[in-house]
Scaffold this motif. Structure first.
Motif, PDB file in Angstrom:
ATOM      1  N   VAL A  69      56.528  51.129  82.691  1.00  0.00           N
ATOM      2  CA  VAL A  69      56.394  52.557  82.380  1.00  0.00           C
ATOM      3  C   VAL A  69      55.481  52.770  81.173  1.00  0.00           C
ATOM      4  CG1 VAL A  69      57.632  54.644  81.692  1.00  0.00           C
ATOM      5  CG2 VAL A  69      58.671  53.049  83.321  1.00  0.00           C
ATOM      6  N   GLY A  70      54.566  53.714  81.312  1.00  0.00           N
ATOM      7  CA  GLY A  70      53.770  54.163  80.172  1.00  0.00           C
ATOM      8  C   GLY A  70      52.564  53.330  79.812  1.00  0.00           C
ATOM      9  N   LYS A  71      52.321  52.233  80.518  1.00  0.00           N
ATOM     10  CA  LYS A  71      51.213  51.341  80.143  1.00  0.00           C
ATOM     11  C   LYS A  71      49.925  51.767  80.856  1.00  0.00           C
ATOM     12  CE  LYS A  71      54.131  47.418  78.850  1.00  0.00           C
ATOM     13  NZ  LYS A  71      53.895  47.587  77.410  1.00  0.00           N
ATOM     14  N   HIS A  72      49.392  52.918  80.409  1.00  0.00           N
ATOM     15  CA  HIS A  72      48.168  53.474  80.977  1.00  0.00           C
ATOM     16  C   HIS A  72      46.970  53.120  80.100  1.00  0.00           C
ATOM     17  CE1 HIS A  72      50.322  56.036  83.914  1.00  0.00           C
ATOM     18  NE2 HIS A  72      51.249  56.105  82.969  1.00  0.00           N
ATOM     19  N   SER A  75      46.621  54.856  76.664  1.00  0.00           N
ATOM     20  CA  SER A  75      47.556  54.537  75.576  1.00  0.00           C
ATOM     21  C   SER A  75      47.324  53.147  74.972  1.00  0.00           C
ATOM     22  CB  SER A  75      49.002  54.627  76.076  1.00  0.00           C
ATOM     23  OG  SER A  75      49.229  53.713  77.132  1.00  0.00           O
TER      24      SER A  75
END
Length: 250
Positions: A69-72, A75
């Motif tokens: 989750v969230g590892k774009h 970022s």
């Protein structure tokens, strides 16, 4: 309500146009108020249906991929790691021709340098373009394939993974050096060679892969297949996680 209008919801349901079924009446009132042409009304209905389908398909792909989750891409702080740049990763996402010939991406570097984040960001970017991606820890996929091999269905399990254009195998360096584990890992690499792509992250460079494979011939064969069509990235520097934590604390 005339017979044609009364039968419209039934026909939309039968055609499995669920969003049109929900929106046709509300949008019809808007079309009358704003004096849309019949073509404009139909076009808007179709647009809403297609947009909803695209969104649902994206959500299905994301759920199936099981990416962290969230590892774009947005970022990740590329100033904290040497050996990789945002334009390079963006090109791999925006120009995914390498998927057509089973190209690979190999991410090397010490623990904590953001290899998993970079691999995941590529996965997220490709999913947004409609590609099927699967993220899995190396230890988990090895156990899965070992179990399949014990039940004489290893080939079936490998074929199941063919539906994914990209398979992200994270932390290969932590696979134990046993004949059972390394043989199924080699089978996976050989099966996908020049057919479907892989991203492999490892804290061990190729020079250390003798520590992974029980047989040196298998080591050479695995590396040969992986690098044939590959983008190789060596991440260097201090721990990305530690630097990120320090920046946040400041």
């Amino acid at each position: 309500m005339d017979n044609f209008t009364a039968s419209l919801p039934l026909m939309l349901k039968q055609l499995k146009l669920s969003t049109m079924l929900q929106q046709w009446n509300t949008l019809g009132k808007k079309a009358i108020e704003e004096q849309w042409s019949p073509q404009q009304y139909l076009s808007e209905l179709c647009h809403i249906e297609l947009a909803t389908r695209d969104d649902k398909r994206l959500q299905r792909l994301l759920k199936d991929a099981k990416l962290p989750v969230g590892k774009h891409l947005s970022s990740f702080d590329f100033t904290l790691v040497d050996g990789v740049s945002k334009p390079l990763v963006a090109d791999l996402i925006n120009q995914p021709d390498w998927l057509k010939y089973g190209g690979n991406i190999l991410l090397f570097g010490a623990s904590g340098l953001g290899k998993t984040h970079i691999a995941s960001s590529i996965g997220y970017g490709l999913i947004e373009q409609g590609h099927k991606v699967k993220f899995v820890a190396a230890s988990a996929i090895v156990q899965q394939l070992q179990q399949a091999k014990r039940h004489l269905r290893l080939q079936d399990e490998l074929v199941k993974l063919d539906k994914y254009s990209l398979l992200i195998v994270d932390d290969v360096g932590y696979v134990r050096k046993t004949e059972q584990e390394t043989s199924v890992l080699f089978e996976l690499i050989a099966h996908r060679y020049e057919r479907h792509s892989m991203i492999i992250t490892s804290n061990k460079s190729f020079e250390q892969w003798d520590e992974l494979f029980d047989d040196s011939t298998m080591t050479v064969a695995a590396i040969d297949r992986l690098v044939h069509h590959a983008t190789i990235i060596h991440c260097e520097g201090e721990s990305y996680r530690r630097k990120t934590a320090l920046n946040k604390s400041k």
